[in-house]
Design a protein around this motif. Structure first.
Motif, PDB file in Angstrom:
ATOM      1  N   LEU A   1       0.819  -1.215   0.000  1.00 21.81           N
ATOM      2  CA  LEU A   1       0.000   0.000   0.000  1.00 21.81           C
ATOM      3  C   LEU A   1       0.852   1.263   0.000  1.00 21.81           C
ATOM      4  N   ALA A   2       2.095   1.153   0.474  1.00 21.00           N
ATOM      5  CA  ALA A   2       3.004   2.309   0.473  1.00 21.00           C
ATOM      6  C   ALA A   2       3.697   2.472  -0.878  1.00 21.00           C
ATOM      7  N   SER A   3       3.611   1.467  -1.730  1.00 15.84           N
ATOM      8  CA  SER A   3       4.252   1.541  -3.044  1.00 15.84           C
ATOM      9  C   SER A   3       3.284   2.168  -4.043  1.00 15.84           C
ATOM     10  N   PRO A   4       3.794   2.573  -5.196  1.00 15.57           N
ATOM     11  CA  PRO A   4       2.875   3.128  -6.209  1.00 15.57           C
ATOM     12  C   PRO A   4       1.935   2.045  -6.732  1.00 15.57           C
ATOM     13  N   LEU A   5       0.648   2.277  -6.571  1.00 14.70           N
ATOM     14  CA  LEU A   5      -0.369   1.338  -7.036  1.00 14.70           C
ATOM     15  C   LEU A   5      -1.300   2.042  -8.001  1.00 14.70           C
ATOM     16  N   ASP A   6      -1.819   1.279  -8.925  1.00 14.46           N
ATOM     17  CA  ASP A   6      -2.865   1.778  -9.815  1.00 14.46           C
ATOM     18  C   ASP A   6      -4.190   1.490  -9.107  1.00 14.46           C
ATOM     19  N   TRP A   7      -4.727   2.509  -8.433  1.00  9.31           N
ATOM     20  CA  TRP A   7      -5.911   2.327  -7.594  1.00  9.31           C
ATOM     21  C   TRP A   7      -7.125   1.930  -8.414  1.00  9.31           C
ATOM     22  N   ASP A   8      -7.250   2.491  -9.603  1.00 11.37           N
ATOM     23  CA  ASP A   8      -8.378   2.095 -10.452  1.00 11.37           C
ATOM     24  C   ASP A   8      -8.290   0.609 -10.799  1.00 11.37           C
ATOM     25  N   ARG A   9      -7.095   0.145 -11.111  1.00 10.61           N
ATOM     26  CA  ARG A   9      -6.905  -1.278 -11.426  1.00 10.61           C
ATOM     27  C   ARG A   9      -7.196  -2.143 -10.205  1.00 10.61           C
ATOM     28  N   LEU A  10      -6.704  -1.729  -9.046  1.00 10.52           N
ATOM     29  CA  LEU A  10      -6.947  -2.485  -7.826  1.00 10.52           C
ATOM     30  C   LEU A  10      -8.445  -2.611  -7.563  1.00 10.52           C
ATOM     31  N   LEU A  11      -9.168  -1.519  -7.685  1.00 13.03           N
ATOM     32  CA  LEU A  11     -10.610  -1.548  -7.436  1.00 13.03           C
ATOM     33  C   LEU A  11     -11.338  -2.367  -8.501  1.00 13.03           C
ATOM     34  N   LEU A  12     -10.886  -2.297  -9.738  1.00 10.94           N
ATOM     35  CA  LEU A  12     -11.496  -3.091 -10.798  1.00 10.94           C
ATOM     36  C   LEU A  12     -11.264  -4.583 -10.560  1.00 10.94           C
ATOM     37  N   LEU A  13     -10.021  -4.961 -10.269  1.00 12.32           N
ATOM     38  CA  LEU A  13      -9.719  -6.371  -9.994  1.00 12.32           C
ATOM     39  C   LEU A  13     -10.464  -6.854  -8.758  1.00 12.32           C
ATOM     40  N   GLY A  14     -10.523  -6.021  -7.735  1.00 12.65           N
ATOM     41  CA  GLY A  14     -11.240  -6.380  -6.510  1.00 12.65           C
ATOM     42  C   GLY A  14     -12.719  -6.569  -6.765  1.00 12.65           C
ATOM     43  N   ALA A  15     -13.302  -5.709  -7.609  1.00  2.56           N
ATOM     44  CA  ALA A  15     -14.728  -5.845  -7.943  1.00  2.56           C
ATOM     45  C   ALA A  15     -14.967  -7.116  -8.746  1.00  2.56           C
ATOM     46  N   GLN A  16     -14.069  -7.399  -9.705  1.00  2.00           N
ATOM     47  CA  GLN A  16     -14.229  -8.608 -10.513  1.00  2.00           C
ATOM     48  C   GLN A  16     -14.147  -9.870  -9.659  1.00  2.00           C
ATOM     49  N   ALA A  17     -13.316  -9.841  -8.633  1.00  2.00           N
ATOM     50  CA  ALA A  17     -13.155 -10.989  -7.743  1.00  2.00           C
ATOM     51  C   ALA A  17     -14.173 -10.961  -6.594  1.00  2.00           C
ATOM     52  N   ARG A  18     -15.042  -9.967  -6.573  1.00  2.00           N
ATOM     53  CA  ARG A  18     -16.030  -9.772  -5.504  1.00  2.00           C
ATOM     54  C   ARG A  18     -15.353  -9.715  -4.141  1.00  2.00           C
ATOM     55  N   MET A  19     -14.219  -9.005  -4.077  1.00  2.00           N
ATOM     56  CA  MET A  19     -13.422  -8.917  -2.863  1.00  2.00           C
ATOM     57  C   MET A  19     -13.468  -7.556  -2.190  1.00  2.00           C
ATOM     58  N   LEU A  20     -14.146  -6.566  -2.761  1.00  2.00           N
ATOM     59  CA  LEU A  20     -14.101  -5.233  -2.177  1.00  2.00           C
ATOM     60  C   LEU A  20     -14.625  -5.197  -0.741  1.00  2.00           C
ATOM     61  N   PRO A  21     -15.723  -5.896  -0.414  1.00  2.00           N
ATOM     62  CA  PRO A  21     -16.134  -5.895   0.994  1.00  2.00           C
ATOM     63  C   PRO A  21     -15.070  -6.506   1.918  1.00  2.00           C
ATOM     64  N   LEU A  22     -14.394  -7.543   1.443  1.00  2.00           N
ATOM     65  CA  LEU A  22     -13.338  -8.163   2.243  1.00  2.00           C
ATOM     66  C   LEU A  22     -12.149  -7.218   2.410  1.00  2.00           C
ATOM     67  N   LEU A  23     -11.800  -6.470   1.360  1.00  2.00           N
ATOM     68  CA  LEU A  23     -10.728  -5.475   1.491  1.00  2.00           C
ATOM     69  C   LEU A  23     -11.103  -4.417   2.520  1.00  2.00           C
ATOM     70  N   HIS A  24     -12.355  -3.996   2.497  1.00  2.00           N
ATOM     71  CA  HIS A  24     -12.820  -3.032   3.497  1.00  2.00           C
ATOM     72  C   HIS A  24     -12.673  -3.616   4.900  1.00  2.00           C
ATOM     73  N   TRP A  25     -13.046  -4.876   5.058  1.00  2.00           N
ATOM     74  CA  TRP A  25     -12.916  -5.573   6.346  1.00  2.00           C
ATOM     75  C   TRP A  25     -11.471  -5.522   6.833  1.00  2.00           C
ATOM     76  N   HIS A  26     -10.543  -5.874   5.939  1.00  2.00           N
ATOM     77  CA  HIS A  26      -9.126  -5.871   6.324  1.00  2.00           C
ATOM     78  C   HIS A  26      -8.636  -4.457   6.616  1.00  2.00           C
ATOM     79  N   ALA A  27      -9.090  -3.498   5.843  1.00  2.00           N
ATOM     80  CA  ALA A  27      -8.680  -2.108   6.094  1.00  2.00           C
ATOM     81  C   ALA A  27      -9.098  -1.692   7.507  1.00  2.00           C
ATOM     82  N   ARG A  28     -10.305  -2.068   7.904  1.00  2.00           N
ATOM     83  CA  ARG A  28     -10.799  -1.712   9.243  1.00  2.00           C
ATOM     84  C   ARG A  28     -10.109  -2.510  10.343  1.00  2.00           C
TER      85      ARG A  28
END
Length: 189
Positions: A30-57
């Motif tokens: 997360l401290a490295s340069p990331l393509d946030w749009d790509r991350l969110l797109l891949l996360g949505a395709q994998a249906r992982m965005l709620p899980l990412l939110h869980w881990h963020a919290r």
């Protein structure tokens, strides 16, 4: 060939419970340069965005505010959808209670492994029904306003107007033999 950092971050966060080493690697990514749009797109395709939110919290993962906002919104949508699905699931299970049925796949995992149903998005409710109870199950689903919209040799899909959650009746389990041994869970899980 190494996966891009966005895919590596998603792979790290696939588990519900993260070991300290995975949390530290996620923080480093997360401290490295990331393509946030790509991350969110891949996360949505994998249906992982709620899980990412869980881990963020739960692990204080330092997502930038724009990405964190997108994760919160995806979690909120998933939570609302999970509640709507739970209502239909309860109606179906009550109606089918006299029959020999079992919850399968996502619905079973959502109830047994996940502390929050929003973390396991679903598009259908899979139920095994004893072959002798198939006609009664079909009649019960039709009484709930669900109609058969597809049929295969060992399963049938039911949906109704306004329901985005299909109900899948399975009366054979041979097609699931390919999963044997993939999930080695402790008996208490």
């Amino acid at each position: 060939m190494r996966a891009d950092p966005e895919a590596r971050l998603l792979a790290l966060c696939l588990r519900l419970e993260l070991e300290a080493s995975r949390v530290q690697e996620a923080i480093r990514l997360l401290a490295s340069p990331l393509d946030w749009d790509r991350l969110l797109l891949l996360g949505a395709q994998a249906r992982m965005l709620p899980l990412l939110h869980w881990h963020a919290r739960h692990h204080a993962l330092p997502f930038p505010e724009e990405a964190a906002s997108s994760l919160r919104a995806a979690y909120a949508r998933s939570a609302a959808e999970a509640e709507t699905q739970a209502t239909l699931e309860r109606k179906v299970l009550v109606k089918l209670a006299p029959l020999r049925i079992l919850l399968l796949k996502g619905a079973a995992l959502r109830r047994t492994l996940y502390p929050d149903p929003a973390l396991r998005p679903m598009t259908d409710l899979d139920l095994w029904v004893h072959p002798q109870d198939l006609d009664a199950a079909a009649g019960a689903l039709e009484a709930l306003g669900l109609h058969c919209n597809s049929r295969a040799p060992l399963e049938a899909s039911y949906a109704g107007a306004g329901n985005r959650l299909a109900v899948e009746l399975h009366w054979g389990l041979q097609q699931y033999e390919r999963y044997r041994g993939i999930l080695d869970l402790a008996p208490d899980r």
